[in-house]
Scaffold this active site. Structure first.
Site, PDB file in Angstrom:
ATOM      1  N   LYS A 119      18.293  45.904  54.792  1.00  0.00           N
ATOM      2  CA  LYS A 119      18.652  46.681  55.996  1.00  0.00           C
ATOM      3  C   LYS A 119      17.908  48.003  56.076  1.00  0.00           C
ATOM      4  O   LYS A 119      17.439  48.393  57.124  1.00  0.00           O
ATOM      5  CB  LYS A 119      20.143  47.029  55.952  1.00  0.00           C
ATOM      6  CG  LYS A 119      21.053  46.060  56.549  1.00  0.00           C
ATOM      7  CD  LYS A 119      22.456  46.606  56.759  1.00  0.00           C
ATOM      8  CE  LYS A 119      23.053  47.558  55.775  1.00  0.00           C
ATOM      9  NZ  LYS A 119      23.439  47.154  54.477  1.00  0.00           N
ATOM     10  N   ARG A 146      19.238  52.568  41.351  1.00  0.00           N
ATOM     11  CA  ARG A 146      20.470  53.164  41.873  1.00  0.00           C
ATOM     12  C   ARG A 146      21.633  52.795  40.966  1.00  0.00           C
ATOM     13  O   ARG A 146      21.731  51.654  40.511  1.00  0.00           O
ATOM     14  CB  ARG A 146      20.740  52.647  43.294  1.00  0.00           C
ATOM     15  CG  ARG A 146      19.965  53.379  44.343  1.00  0.00           C
ATOM     16  CD  ARG A 146      20.056  52.743  45.703  1.00  0.00           C
ATOM     17  NE  ARG A 146      21.372  52.259  46.084  1.00  0.00           N
ATOM     18  CZ  ARG A 146      21.674  51.833  47.302  1.00  0.00           C
ATOM     19  NH1 ARG A 146      20.765  51.840  48.260  1.00  0.00           N
ATOM     20  NH2 ARG A 146      22.880  51.398  47.583  1.00  0.00           N
TER      21      ARG A 146
END
Ligand code: AMP
Length: 254
Positions: free
Chosen positions: A42, A194
């Site tokens: 996305k 992350r």
């Protein structure tokens, strides 16, 4: 790499203004919501759409990641500190905290340049609050784009993802490796994984996505706003599919 707007109004919120706001507004600004499981790509699509249609990429995840620095300096509000705890575990931040953050940034919703919302809304309660806010401001969404990919492909994408903290470029250890291991091709930043891309967090995020997004997809589908796009292939192929799907909304030259 495309020079992007600093998005200061979005990232910092409150009275902070962007250093480079749009000067000329299209007659009908694009206002998109992007849906899709973690790892579907996305963020990459949001950047491609943003560059092409000149709309700002507004990610709630980016706001929380930027807040980490504030928190490390002891400058984050109690709500932000709480939000970061949820984020670290891969859990969704409670709606009331997210909605407060959105209200503080409502100026971005009426920005004459339009927007792409990425990572918000994530629940039906958030979608209803967004709908109310937009109604209050007299603006409406152009479309909701829903990217789809099988779960095993999502997990493989997430676990190999590496991100540049400086320019936000995204790499993958096998699918799109940097020229030099651990170093950003674009700005030389030190790539990192992350915290919420750890195997444990990925599992929690997938479960949360399944639980919350089914109802959200039905919500937008009932309103006739949903466009579903297959997210298999390269970012450019997926973007081409996105443009094809959006053709009905675009002027002939786009
Ligand atoms: P993202 O970058 O969109 O994957 O977001 C990273 C993390 O931020 C998520 O796993 C959540 O913990 C938190 N987050 C971001 N946006 C939202 C939202 N709209 N609602 C709840 N939590 C969110």
């Amino acid at each position: 790499m495309v020079q992007r707007n600093d998005r200061a109004s979005w990232i910092t919120g409150g009275r902070v203004r962007c250093s480079d706001p749009p000067r000329t507004a299209p007659p009908k600004p694009f206002r998109f919501v992007l849906l899709g499981a973690p790892g579907v790509g996305k963020g990459t699509q949001a950047d491609l759409i943003g560059d092409h249609f000149r709309v700002c990429h507004l990610s709630t995840g980016d706001v929380f990641r930027a807040a980490k620095q504030l928190s490390a300096d002891g400058n984050a509000s109690p709500n932000l500190v709480k939000a970061l705890e949820y984020m670290r575990k891969g859990e969704l931040v409670p709606d009331e905290i997210v909605l407060e953050l959105i209200r503080e940034r409502s100026r971005c919703m009426t920005c004459c340049g339009g927007f792409i919302l990425d990572g918000f809304p994530r629940t039906v309660a958030q979608a209803e609050a967004l709908s109310e806010l937009l109604k209050e401001k007299g603006v409406s969404l152009t479309a909701v784009l829903n990217y789809q990919l099988p779960e095993e492909r999502l997990v493989a994408r997430l676990s190999g993802r590496r991100v540049c903290p400086d320019c936000r470029a995204v790499f993958h250890i096998s699918g799109h490796p940097p020229r030099k291991e651990g170093v950003c091709d674009h700005c030389g930043g030190s790539l990192y994984q992350r915290e919420d891309d750890s195997p444990e967090s990925i599992r929690v995020r997938m479960q949360q996505y399944e639980a919350n997004t089914g109802p959200l997809i039905r919500y937008y589908s009932h309103r006739g706003q949903l466009i579903t796009i297959e997210a298999e292939g390269s970012p450019e192929e997926i973007f081409q599919r996105t443009r094809d799907a959006l053709r009905q909304y675009l002027p002939a030259n786009q």
